[in-house]
Design a protein around this motif. Structure first.
Motif, PDB file in Angstrom:
ATOM      1  N   ARG A  95      25.751   2.541  25.304  1.00 12.59           N
ATOM      2  CA  ARG A  95      24.968   1.624  24.469  1.00 12.59           C
ATOM      3  C   ARG A  95      25.854   1.117  23.334  1.00 12.59           C
ATOM      4  NH1 ARG A  95      19.741   3.895  22.170  1.00 12.59           N
ATOM      5  NH2 ARG A  95      19.018   1.823  22.789  1.00 12.59           N
ATOM      6  N   SER A 133      22.801  22.511  33.633  1.00 11.33           N
ATOM      7  CA  SER A 133      23.819  23.340  34.280  1.00 11.33           C
ATOM      8  C   SER A 133      23.694  24.787  33.786  1.00 11.33           C
ATOM      9  CB  SER A 133      25.194  22.771  33.945  1.00 11.33           C
ATOM     10  OG  SER A 133      26.159  23.287  34.801  1.00 11.33           O
ATOM     11  N   THR A 169      29.249  25.541  30.431  1.00  9.23           N
ATOM     12  CA  THR A 169      28.736  24.200  30.185  1.00  9.23           C
ATOM     13  C   THR A 169      27.531  24.281  29.256  1.00  9.23           C
ATOM     14  OG1 THR A 169      29.311  23.814  32.484  1.00  9.23           O
ATOM     15  CG2 THR A 169      28.030  22.083  31.391  1.00  9.23           C
ATOM     16  N   PRO A 171      21.786   8.327  22.185  1.00  2.00           N
ATOM     17  CA  PRO A 171      22.821   8.015  23.168  1.00  2.00           C
ATOM     18  C   PRO A 171      22.250   7.727  24.553  1.00  2.00           C
ATOM     19  CG  PRO A 171      22.742  10.381  22.803  1.00  2.00           C
ATOM     20  CD  PRO A 171      21.724   9.768  21.876  1.00  2.00           C
ATOM     21  N   MET A 172      20.940   7.867  24.713  1.00  2.88           N
ATOM     22  CA  MET A 172      20.337   7.653  26.027  1.00  2.88           C
ATOM     23  C   MET A 172      19.599   6.322  26.075  1.00  2.88           C
ATOM     24  SD  MET A 172      18.859  11.463  26.474  1.00  2.88           S
ATOM     25  CE  MET A 172      18.289  11.335  28.164  1.00  2.88           C
ATOM     26  N   LYS A 192      27.572   4.424  21.659  1.00  5.50           N
ATOM     27  CA  LYS A 192      27.258   5.799  22.075  1.00  5.50           C
ATOM     28  C   LYS A 192      27.227   5.868  23.591  1.00  5.50           C
ATOM     29  CE  LYS A 192      25.217   7.763  18.000  1.00  5.50           C
ATOM     30  NZ  LYS A 192      24.001   8.101  17.265  1.00  5.50           N
ATOM     31  N   LYS A 193      27.656   7.005  24.091  1.00  4.45           N
ATOM     32  CA  LYS A 193      27.738   7.197  25.534  1.00  4.45           C
ATOM     33  C   LYS A 193      27.235   8.604  25.842  1.00  4.45           C
ATOM     34  CE  LYS A 193      31.820   8.325  27.530  1.00  4.45           C
ATOM     35  NZ  LYS A 193      32.012   9.217  28.616  1.00  4.45           N
ATOM     36  N   SER A 194      26.446   8.722  26.886  1.00  2.00           N
ATOM     37  CA  SER A 194      25.940  10.058  27.218  1.00  2.00           C
ATOM     38  C   SER A 194      25.943  10.254  28.713  1.00  2.00           C
ATOM     39  CB  SER A 194      24.516  10.216  26.699  1.00  2.00           C
ATOM     40  OG  SER A 194      24.009  11.461  27.101  1.00  2.00           O
ATOM     41  N   GLU A 195      26.313  11.443  29.130  1.00  2.00           N
ATOM     42  CA  GLU A 195      26.266  11.707  30.566  1.00  2.00           C
ATOM     43  C   GLU A 195      26.201  13.191  30.800  1.00  2.00           C
ATOM     44  OE1 GLU A 195      29.680   9.550  30.991  1.00  2.00           O
ATOM     45  OE2 GLU A 195      30.984  11.097  30.215  1.00  2.00           O
ATOM     46  N   ILE A 196      25.807  13.531  32.016  1.00  2.00           N
ATOM     47  CA  ILE A 196      25.757  14.927  32.416  1.00  2.00           C
ATOM     48  C   ILE A 196      26.882  15.099  33.408  1.00  2.00           C
ATOM     49  CG2 ILE A 196      24.355  16.606  33.668  1.00  2.00           C
ATOM     50  CD1 ILE A 196      23.360  15.798  30.841  1.00  2.00           C
ATOM     51  N   HIS A 197      27.903  15.879  33.033  1.00  2.00           N
ATOM     52  CA  HIS A 197      29.011  15.954  33.981  1.00  2.00           C
ATOM     53  C   HIS A 197      29.300  17.350  34.498  1.00  2.00           C
ATOM     54  CE1 HIS A 197      31.391  16.980  30.484  1.00  2.00           C
ATOM     55  NE2 HIS A 197      31.193  15.819  29.950  1.00  2.00           N
ATOM     56  N   GLY A 198      28.361  18.252  34.311  1.00  2.00           N
ATOM     57  CA  GLY A 198      28.581  19.612  34.813  1.00  2.00           C
ATOM     58  C   GLY A 198      28.860  19.636  36.305  1.00  2.00           C
ATOM     59  N   MET A 199      28.124  18.851  37.064  1.00  2.00           N
ATOM     60  CA  MET A 199      28.213  18.919  38.514  1.00  2.00           C
ATOM     61  C   MET A 199      28.939  17.709  39.093  1.00  2.00           C
ATOM     62  SD  MET A 199      26.856  21.546  39.797  1.00  2.00           S
ATOM     63  CE  MET A 199      25.873  22.936  39.262  1.00  2.00           C
ATOM     64  N   SER A 258      24.499  13.586  42.165  1.00  2.00           N
ATOM     65  CA  SER A 258      24.183  12.289  41.590  1.00  2.00           C
ATOM     66  C   SER A 258      24.630  12.259  40.121  1.00  2.00           C
ATOM     67  CB  SER A 258      22.661  12.135  41.755  1.00  2.00           C
ATOM     68  OG  SER A 258      22.151  11.199  40.896  1.00  2.00           O
ATOM     69  N   ARG A 293      20.256  14.277  46.109  1.00  2.00           N
ATOM     70  CA  ARG A 293      21.701  14.383  46.225  1.00  2.00           C
ATOM     71  C   ARG A 293      22.173  15.566  45.380  1.00  2.00           C
ATOM     72  NH1 ARG A 293      25.316  10.564  48.161  1.00  2.00           N
ATOM     73  NH2 ARG A 293      23.971   8.781  47.746  1.00  2.00           N
ATOM     74  N   GLU A 327      34.115   5.437  30.123  1.00  2.00           N
ATOM     75  CA  GLU A 327      35.059   5.554  29.002  1.00  2.00           C
ATOM     76  C   GLU A 327      35.652   4.191  28.656  1.00  2.00           C
ATOM     77  OE1 GLU A 327      36.990   8.857  27.823  1.00  2.00           O
ATOM     78  OE2 GLU A 327      34.876   9.318  28.054  1.00  2.00           O
ATOM     79  N   HIS A 369      28.169  16.501  24.995  1.00  2.00           N
ATOM     80  CA  HIS A 369      28.717  15.615  26.024  1.00  2.00           C
ATOM     81  C   HIS A 369      28.477  14.132  25.762  1.00  2.00           C
ATOM     82  CE1 HIS A 369      29.152  18.884  29.378  1.00  2.00           C
ATOM     83  NE2 HIS A 369      29.985  19.043  28.375  1.00  2.00           N
ATOM     84  N   SER A 370      27.925  13.776  24.625  1.00  2.00           N
ATOM     85  CA  SER A 370      27.814  12.351  24.302  1.00  2.00           C
ATOM     86  C   SER A 370      29.016  11.965  23.452  1.00  2.00           C
ATOM     87  CB  SER A 370      26.537  12.060  23.525  1.00  2.00           C
ATOM     88  OG  SER A 370      25.427  12.236  24.367  1.00  2.00           O
ATOM     89  N   LYS A 371      29.387  10.698  23.549  1.00  2.00           N
ATOM     90  CA  LYS A 371      30.501  10.226  22.730  1.00  2.00           C
ATOM     91  C   LYS A 371      30.004   9.225  21.716  1.00  2.00           C
ATOM     92  CE  LYS A 371      34.489  11.133  25.535  1.00  2.00           C
ATOM     93  NZ  LYS A 371      35.878  10.741  25.805  1.00  2.00           N
TER      94      LYS A 371
END
Ligand SMILES: Cc1ncc(C[n+]2csc(CCOP(=O)(O)OP(=O)(O)O)c2C)c(N)n1
Ligand code: SF4
Ligand code: SF4
Lengths: 584, 193
Positions: B56, A109, A29, B64-65, B37-44, B50, A333, B23, A164-166
């Motif tokens: 946006r 990560s 990651t 993107p934030m 624009k879209k941003s996220e943390i998806h590792g976990m 959380s 969490r 999405e 990871h941003s689109k």
């Protein structure tokens, strides 16, 4: 055509359009999805390598015989691949080679926050840094041109917020001039013995000087003049935050962060009143700008640690912060192992046996968290075994028995196997547990040489861990069912007592594996209310399907969520009152 | 088109389907002709941690934030996580939140208790708050798993985007066999006052 793509998807697309033939990686990651997307293009041979060094070597091999190749990894992966990278810089390429390195500022990560731009300078390799998905696609294509024109590998650096941003991307077509591979011998260039390497070193130094000059005219290094009072040099995601927080500022946006286009920087500096560098992590650009004698403000106002956000840039420039809600303190969490995870029972047992657990990286690192609390160290992939050897060397015979290394299947094959060979060779006395859940789970379930399938989904050989360990010379190799707590306790404690190397292999799959016939959930369990005494024994494994339902005073009872439970049966083995049974 | 960028923050617990909802939002905005624009943390995201996703859209979007205190809509899948991220919301912003509590690990094992009155506390901070009984409405629509789509419907009503773009995005992103239920769930959400 327009599509919304993540940075990683756009890099995969860029590689496709650039005519790449081979893509190779080890997951990590935030880089993993690049190869999970190159498989959409059947023109590209995509594969998971055992580790990053091997991935890069596969890429180099394809490049040397003329094809374009893509190699991707997370930032710490470059540490593993650094050896070939530094000499590849000397040989240069034949077909273009791009190494994508995905940094993780803020450690979303990862185990550290290293700034891989330093590798570009250290290895003397150009590095491009895109600032959104469109640039990810375009810079990838450009990177291949630079690679072939300047005869060099090219690093493409992303960060988590880019990968990871689109954002919206205009797609192009695959080039119709795909390079064909064929053997072309050129020992003076490709055999790096001292005599040849001395010659190549000079070539490398000239190349860097040339790239710095040419960088001044590359459209990816661009000056945007607005108000001349404030000028900001920036790159990548930081550029976006600067545009957001300081819409009036003039900006020098660098698309190539190594080597820097010094003449362009001088020109920009002369046009603005006050010059800043806004960059995440190390003062990489700042120090080089200062070194050519230009005063600039950078890390005085922007932290070296963590990632930037529009808010953090505002704050750095003394702009008022936006109103914030005062929120009372909440329970955290953190992530947890899944219900029915095969790792859980092993860590419960290690906790009970008071083992000193030399840990490694994977889902099982979550075994460090309470209530399992059974991991004592975690440094880097593969380190658990060597560190167990080291600890066992110096501890007293009594304490030495406590030393247990735990390592996942993918991590063992990545770099753990060398540690095990060393342990046997040097007569180390520790226990090694290989947690074979048949997948590389942590990064989202990638196949590996032990899983029996390739990235392209072809069935293939699966490493036989037992035979492998025996071949290395481990005399005591035992396979256990990690969901059977009695078996775990008996076997692990027996092997801990043994004053020589032993290996225990667990053989239950990750519950999230979708491939048919590998994981089968058991029937969900339930707590029989009348039998539950509220002793809390079942809470000691921290399964997210089990909830403590408090009643008045200190009393309460356990409850199992039937929608979450995977029926692994571990909790019922802890209940002395037979209160946990199959749901009716 | 005005220059204003609209900011949506999605928050909840890993495994709740937040990433898919984000999405669908992004796809809708792109179809409607905006920069997104879209941003996220998806590792976990899969292991119950959380999860926060930023979406946006506008004429031109840079970061993107979503900047702190500039969120127009907080789209919450779980109560405590929604409360946790209220600071991203602008004063006078909107909350659309699922009426659902998911206990974090420390609460599961009885070490801490789930904070009381989360919905009330959110409403105190943000009067424009819609509490949605996602689970039950989804069951009414035909499948408990469509709770996110009910919420999405409620969010859509608060944004100035033509309905056809929402439908087109849902049709593109949701698997065929679940489509009918999801379109129904979406309309139920849109109908909420
Ligand atoms: C050098 C390096 N490469 C990649 C990673 C990312 N990474 C962390 S753990 C892991 C693999 C875990 O797989 P495995 O050992 O099988 O354990 P599991 O998660 O399946 O329990 C990977 C790829 C890393 N931390 N360091
Ligand atoms: S993804 Fe697999 S290995 Fe990871 S916690 Fe879940 S069950 Fe365990
Ligand atoms: S059987 Fe028990 S430990 Fe296993 S998943 Fe179900 S509740 Fe969790």
């Amino acid at each position: 055509m327009k599509e919304i793509l993540s940075g990683n998807e756009a890099i995969a697309r860029g590689a496709y359009e650039a005519g790449v033939k081979v893509a190779c990686a080890y997951p990590g990651t935030p880089s993993t999805e690049i190869l999970e997307n190159t498989i959409r293009y059947r023109e590209i041979d995509s594969s998971w390598a055992t580790n990053e060094k091997v991935a890069l070597e596969v890429g180099i091999g394809a490049s040397f015989v003329g094809a374009r190749s893509l190699v991707t990894m997370k930032h710490v992966g470059v540490n593993v691949a650094a050896d070939p990278l530094f000499t590849l810089s000397y040989t240069g390429v034949n077909g273009g080679l791009v190494l994508v390195c995905a940094d993780d500022p803020e450690l979303h990560s990862s185990q550290n926050e290293q700034d891989s731009r330093n590798y570009a300078k250290f290895a003397k390799v150009p590095m491009l840094e895109p600032g959104d998905s469109q640039e990810c696609l375009e810079f990838t294509k450009l990177a291949y041109e630079i690679s072939e024109k300047y005869d060099t590998p090219v690093l493409l650096r992303t960060t988590t917020r880019i990968s990871h941003s689109k954002s919206v991307v205009n797609l192009g077509e695959r080039t119709d001039q795909v390079r064909e591979a064929k053997i072309e011998k050129n020992a003076a260039k490709f055999v790096m013995l001292p005599g040849n390497a001395r010659v190549r070193h000079v070539v490398v130094e000239d190349r860097t000087v040339q790239l710095s000059k040419d960088g001044c005219n590359m459209p990816i290094n661009r000056v945007e003049m607005r108000d001349a009072k404030v000028g900001v040099i920036t790159a990548g995601i930081s550029y976006q935050h600067v545009r957001e927080a300081l819409p009036e500022a003039s900006v020098l946006k660098l698309g190539m962060v190594h080597p820097l286009p010094f003449d362009l920087i001088r020109e920009f500096a002369a046009k603005v009143e006050k010059l800043y560098v806004v960059e995440e992590l190390d003062p990489f650009i700042e120090e080089q700008v200062k070194a050519i004698g230009i005063p600039v403000i950078g890390k005085e106002i922007i932290s070296i640690c963590g990632e930037l956000t529009p808010g953090r840039v505002r704050k750095a420039f003394g702009l008022p912060e936006n109103a914030q809600a005062a929120v009372e303190k909440l329970p955290g969490r953190p992530p947890n192992m899944c219900p029915g995870c095969p790792h859980r029972g092993v860590f419960y047992t290690l906790n009970q046996l008071k083992a000193y657990v030399s840990g490694d990286i994977g889902c099982y690192t979550l075994g460090f968290m309470p209530p399992l609390s059974a991991m004592d160290t975690c440094v880097c992939m593969g380190a658990s075994i060597g560190m167990a050897t080291g600890a066992a060397k110096v501890l007293s015979p009594e304490e030495r028995k406590k030393v247990v290394a735990v390592i996942g299947d993918s991590t063992f094959l990545h770099t753990g196997i060398n540690g095990l060979m060393d342990m046997v060779y040097n007569k180390g006395a520790a226990t090694v547990i290989i947690l074979d859940n048949r997948i590389t789970a942590m990064t989202g379930r990638q196949e590996n040489p032990g899983s029996g399938h390739t990235l392209m989904n072809d069935p293939t050989n699966a490493v036989d861990f037992e035979l492998l360990c025996k071949a290395i010379g481990v005399k005591n190799v035992r396979t256990i069912n990690p969901l059977d707590l009695d078996e775990c306790r008996t076997v692990i404690s027996e092997e801990m007592e043994r004053p020589e190397t032993s290996v225990i292999i667990t053989d239950k799959p990750c519950v999230l594996i979708k491939r048919e016939g590998i994981f089968k959930a058991g029937a969900p369990l339930q707590v029989v209310d009348e039998s539950c005494t509220g002793c809390r024994a079942c809470l000691k494994i921290g399964c997210p399907a089990i909830e403590w339902v408090p009643a008045s005073g200190k009393k309460g009872k356990a409850h199992i969520d039937p929608l979450l439970c995977n029926g692994c049966d571990v909790c019922s083995q802890l209940c002395k009152f037979s209160a946990i049974q199959e749901a009716k | 088109m005005s220059d204003k960028v609209t900011n949506i923050v999605l928050v909840g617990v890993g495994g709740q389907g937040i990433l898919l909802a984000a999405e669908i939002l992004s796809e809708t905005f792109m179809l409607a002709g905006f920069d997104v624009k879209k941003s996220e943390i998806h590792g976990m995201s899969q292991r119950g941690g959380s999860v926060v996703s930023h979406v946006r859209y506008g004429k031109e979007v840079f970061s993107p934030m979503v900047p702190e205190g500039e969120g127009d809509i907080l789209f919450g899948f779980e109560l405590m996580e929604s409360y946790r991220y209220l600071s991203l919301l602008k004063p006078g912003g909107t909350v659309v939140v699922n009426d659902l509590c998911i206990a974090p690990p420390s609460v599961l094992v009885g070490q801490e208790t789930y904070p009381a009155d989360m919905a009330l506390k959110i409403q105190e901070f943000c009067p424009d708050c819609l509490l949605v009984d996602g689970q039950n409405l989804a069951i009414e629509a035909g499948n408990a798993r469509a709770a996110n789509t009910v919420l999405l419907g409620a969010v859509s009503k608060r944004l100035d985007i033509e309905e056809k773009y929402w439908i087109e995005a849902i049709e593109k992103m949701v698997p065929k066999k679940a489509l009918e239920v999801n379109l129904k769930a979406f309309q139920m959400g849109r109908g909420l006052k």
